[in-house]
Design an enzyme around this catalytic site. Structure first.
Site, PDB file in Angstrom:
ATOM      1  CG  ASN A  13      -2.221   0.563   1.148  1.00 40.63           C
ATOM      2  OD1 ASN A  13      -2.922   0.636   2.141  1.00 40.63           O
ATOM      3  ND2 ASN A  13      -2.623   0.997  -0.015  1.00 40.63           N
ATOM      4  CG  ASN A  65      -9.141   7.851  -0.894  1.00 42.52           C
ATOM      5  OD1 ASN A  65      -8.418   7.061  -0.300  1.00 42.52           O
ATOM      6  ND2 ASN A  65     -10.435   7.963  -0.632  1.00 42.52           N
ATOM      7  CB  CYS A  74      -5.290   5.462   5.164  1.00 41.82           C
ATOM      8  SG  CYS A  74      -4.243   4.314   4.251  1.00 41.82           S
ATOM      9  N   GLY A  75      -5.143   2.932   7.629  1.00 38.83           N
ATOM     10  CA  GLY A  75      -4.285   2.275   8.613  1.00 38.83           C
ATOM     11  C   GLY A  75      -2.844   2.125   8.160  1.00 38.83           C
ATOM     12  CG  ASN A  76      -1.397  -0.788   5.337  1.00 36.88           C
ATOM     13  OD1 ASN A  76      -0.999  -1.324   6.356  1.00 36.88           O
ATOM     14  ND2 ASN A  76      -1.970  -1.470   4.355  1.00 36.88           N
ATOM     15  CD  GLU A 187      -7.450   0.925   0.113  1.00 32.61           C
ATOM     16  OE1 GLU A 187      -7.649   2.090   0.512  1.00 32.61           O
ATOM     17  OE2 GLU A 187      -6.357   0.348   0.188  1.00 32.61           O
ATOM     18  NE  ARG A 188     -14.756   5.271   1.637  1.00 36.16           N
ATOM     19  CZ  ARG A 188     -15.560   5.948   2.443  1.00 36.16           C
ATOM     20  NH1 ARG A 188     -16.824   6.133   2.111  1.00 36.16           N
ATOM     21  NH2 ARG A 188     -15.123   6.440   3.584  1.00 36.16           N
ATOM     22  CB  CYS A 197      -6.895  -2.158   2.709  1.00 41.23           C
ATOM     23  SG  CYS A 197      -7.998  -0.948   3.484  1.00 41.23           S
ATOM     24  CB  THR A 199      -9.077   0.712   7.813  1.00 35.86           C
ATOM     25  OG1 THR A 199      -9.199   0.919   6.394  1.00 35.86           O
ATOM     26  CG2 THR A 199      -8.408   1.921   8.459  1.00 35.86           C
TER      27      THR A 199
END
Length: 258
Positions: A13, A65, A74-76, A187-188, A197, A199
């Site tokens: 990511n 995004n 965004c977790g990563n 992912e949107r 991803c 999250t």
């Protein structure tokens, strides 16, 4: 103008990182963000992240995004930003920062970042899927033949057809063992499958526990970009002490004319 940037990736990511502590970046320029994330005409990334000053914490995370719009957590990206903050000597091994979904704490050692995620208060379990918010909305669905699934086509159908214009991220899952699951995510905002991803795998780990696919509170998630680990504690109808753990790596840095 010329813009200094850094490129980071966390299990594939990838993100454009910009040190915006001097408030130099034109934050409302959607087209610029989209250009920088473009893989043919710009730098190329799943998203762009600004590191900014914050009075109450070590730094602030502002996430966009690839389509240029500011987005949910965004977790990563959060894990990569922690690694970036350490590189800039903003932090040492532990930190706190503010993001769009609130306060986060994290630690970094030997290229591995452990990020504390927000508590999850509500999980909706349906016959064929689970829906929950782990900083971003996530649809979690077990499927057969995960490796051969057309994630972009099937993810887009659910993202737009089921969840409307606001949309949701879509996670397709296969169980590999008692505590191990493979995950592919649409992912949107990217509007495509990403290699990982953060999250999303967090949502998958919690959903698999909630639906009794596992009894463990320490889950390994295999994504096309690598492995992540998620740990948590059950808290009544929800979950707390959720941690997303995995590598975060600087790929390159440069200057781009914009």
């Amino acid at each position: 103008m010329e813009l200094n940037f850094y490129k980071y990736q966390g299990t594939g990511n990838d993100f454009v990182m910009i040190d915006n502590r001097q408030d130099i970046f034109p934050k409302n320029d959607t087209k610029l963000v989209n250009f920088l994330c473009d893989r043919k005409f710009g730098i190329g990334a799943d998203g762009l992240i600004l590191l900014e000053n914050d009075d109450a914490t070590d730094f602030k995370m502002v996430y966009y995004n690839a389509d240029g719009n500011e987005s949910s957590m965004c977790g990563n990206g959060g894990r990569c930003l922690v690694a970036f903050a350490k590189f800039l000597n903003v932090i040492e091994d532990n930190c706190s920062f503010i993001a769009v979904d609130g306060l986060h704490t994290a630690s970094v050692a030997d290229g591995i970042v452990s990020l504390a995620m927000q508590n999850v208060e509500k999980i909706d379990v349906f016959d064929t899927y689970t829906f929950l918010n782990t900083g971003s909305p996530h649809h979690v669905q077990l499927v057969e033949n995960l490796m051969h699934l057309d994630v972009k086509e099937n993810g887009a159908k659910l993202r737009y057809g089921k969840y409307g214009s606001k949309g949701s991220n879509i996670n397709f899952v296969a169980q590999e063992g008692d505590t191990t699951f493979s995950v592919r995510t649409y992912e949107r905002g990217v509007e495509d499958e990403t290699l990982s991803c953060g999250t999303g795998v967090t949502a998958v780990a919690i959903a698999m526990h909630e639906t009794a696919k596992t009894t463990s509170n320490k889950i390994t998630l295999k994504t096309p970009g690598g492995e992540l680990k998620v740990s948590f504690e059950k808290n009544g109808v929800g979950y707390k002490n959720i941690h997303l753990v995995g590598p975060a790596t600087q790929v390159f840095s440069g200057i781009i004319k914009v």
